[in-house]
Design an enzyme around this catalytic site. Structure first.
Site, PDB file in Angstrom:
ATOM      1  N   HIS A  88      45.213  56.939   3.916  1.00  0.00           N
ATOM      2  CA  HIS A  88      45.100  58.075   4.846  1.00  0.00           C
ATOM      3  C   HIS A  88      45.941  57.719   6.076  1.00  0.00           C
ATOM      4  CE1 HIS A  88      41.871  59.983   2.651  1.00  0.00           C
ATOM      5  NE2 HIS A  88      41.061  58.953   2.790  1.00  0.00           N
ATOM      6  N   VAL A  89      47.158  58.221   6.147  1.00  0.00           N
ATOM      7  CA  VAL A  89      48.010  57.898   7.300  1.00  0.00           C
ATOM      8  C   VAL A  89      49.015  59.029   7.506  1.00  0.00           C
ATOM      9  CG1 VAL A  89      49.738  56.563   5.952  1.00  0.00           C
ATOM     10  CG2 VAL A  89      49.403  56.051   8.392  1.00  0.00           C
TER      11      VAL A  89
END
Length: 326
Positions: A88-89
């Protein structure tokens, strides 16, 4: 050696082995858009096809300082190829730091549905255990846990208002501070990145077609993904991760959400349109539905999509994977 010179003096470093397909793939997965399903599939596929699946233990840090970006890009770039990195970035621009820009893939879903899924999941977890939510958000006060979704929206609690609702676009816009400000600048930059850096951005509502196209575009990673996904054991397990205690907000509250999320919807519709163009190009038919009017003109019916396996912090999913090793 020739005299005192070496091969490196005369020829430079030995050439890297060039693989005949994209060998650097990044799936910068958007929260609550079915990515736990995809990561589970990737674990099975990486063993089957022999690529390097690089996952991260960090799940709640999507925005990075310049030094953190450099460090992460360096770490990813030195991974053994072919690799697929997932975390998640928000979008990272590898070329800005002198790295090779990898191929990006991602999946998004209807923004209100994504928001509601997250709202209730944070509070009540899913069917895998009644106490699941205690692990997720142990410090949440009871009055917050049982906060009525309508009250949250209509009384403008921070969780149900901007900038918290501006969630999907920054994953595509990137790490620039303006990417976190709801507005045209972030929207346009996100669209540009989708066009220039993403091989595919699919929509969760049509997940099987997303998997079909991934198999078509990246066969070294996704060959047979659909048959694994359709395996009855996998489908049965998917039902355990449907978020519990989910309720539908009032039409008035939903209308307010739509107004607050208008940039998110503009982006969602743009991605959906591009996805459908791609499907037509490869002969995949979309379900013919009367096109919906734009958000400000209608009251939607949220929660109409099937929930594939939800994503959030990675649990120990060995029990899921063992099924495929029998």
């Amino acid at each position: 050696f020739v005299g005192n010179s070496t091969y490196l003096d005369d020829h430079g470093p030995p050439p890297q082995r060039v693989l005949p397909f994209p060998s650097q793939v990044v799936y910068n997965r958007v929260g609550k858009c079915g990515s736990r399903t995809v990561v589970l599939l990737l674990r099975i596929l990486s063993e089957k096809h022999g690529f390097n699946l690089v996952t991260s233990d960090i799940h709640n840090k999507t925005r990075l300082t310049k030094n953190e970006q450099m460090e992460l890009i360096k770490n990813i770039s030195t991974a053994e190829q072919p690799y697929l990195f997932t975390r998640h970035v928000h979008f990272l621009n590898f070329s800005r730091f002198g790295g090779d820009q990898p191929v990006y893939i991602n999946i998004i879903r209807d923004p209100v549905n994504r928001f509601l899924s997250n709202y209730f999941f944070r509070r009540f977890g899913d069917w895998r255990g009644e106490q699941n939510h205690m692990i997720r958000t142990p410090n949440m006060r009871q009055e917050e846990r049982y906060l009525d979704i309508n009250v949250c929206i209509l009384e403008n609690y921070p969780e149900c208002s901007n900038p918290r609702l501006f969630y999907i676009i920054p994953y595509f816009c990137g790490q620039h501070p303006r990417c976190r400000e709801p507005g045209e600048w972030a929207l346009e930059r996100a669209k540009l990145n989708v066009n220039e850096n993403f091989l595919l951005v699919g929509i969760l509502e049509e997940l099987e077609d997303v998997l079909l196209l991934l198999e078509r575009f990246l066969p070294h990673y996704f060959k047979d993904v659909l048959s694994i996904y359709k395996n009855p054991e996998h489908r049965k397990l998917g039902n355990l991760t449907v978020t519990v205690k989910k309720t539908v907000p009032s039409p008035e509250a939903i209308q307010i959400l739509y107004q607050r999320m208008r940039y998110e919807y503009e982006f969602y519709y743009y991605v959906k349109e591009q996805f459908h163009l791609l499907k037509r190009k490869f002969g995949l038919k979309s379900h013919i539905r009367k096109p919906r009017p734009r958000p400000e003109f209608f009251i939607p019916s949220p929660l109409e999509t099937e929930e594939p396996i939800d994503d959030e912090e990675e649990d120990d999913e060995k029990w899921l994977e063992d099924i495929y090793k029998r």
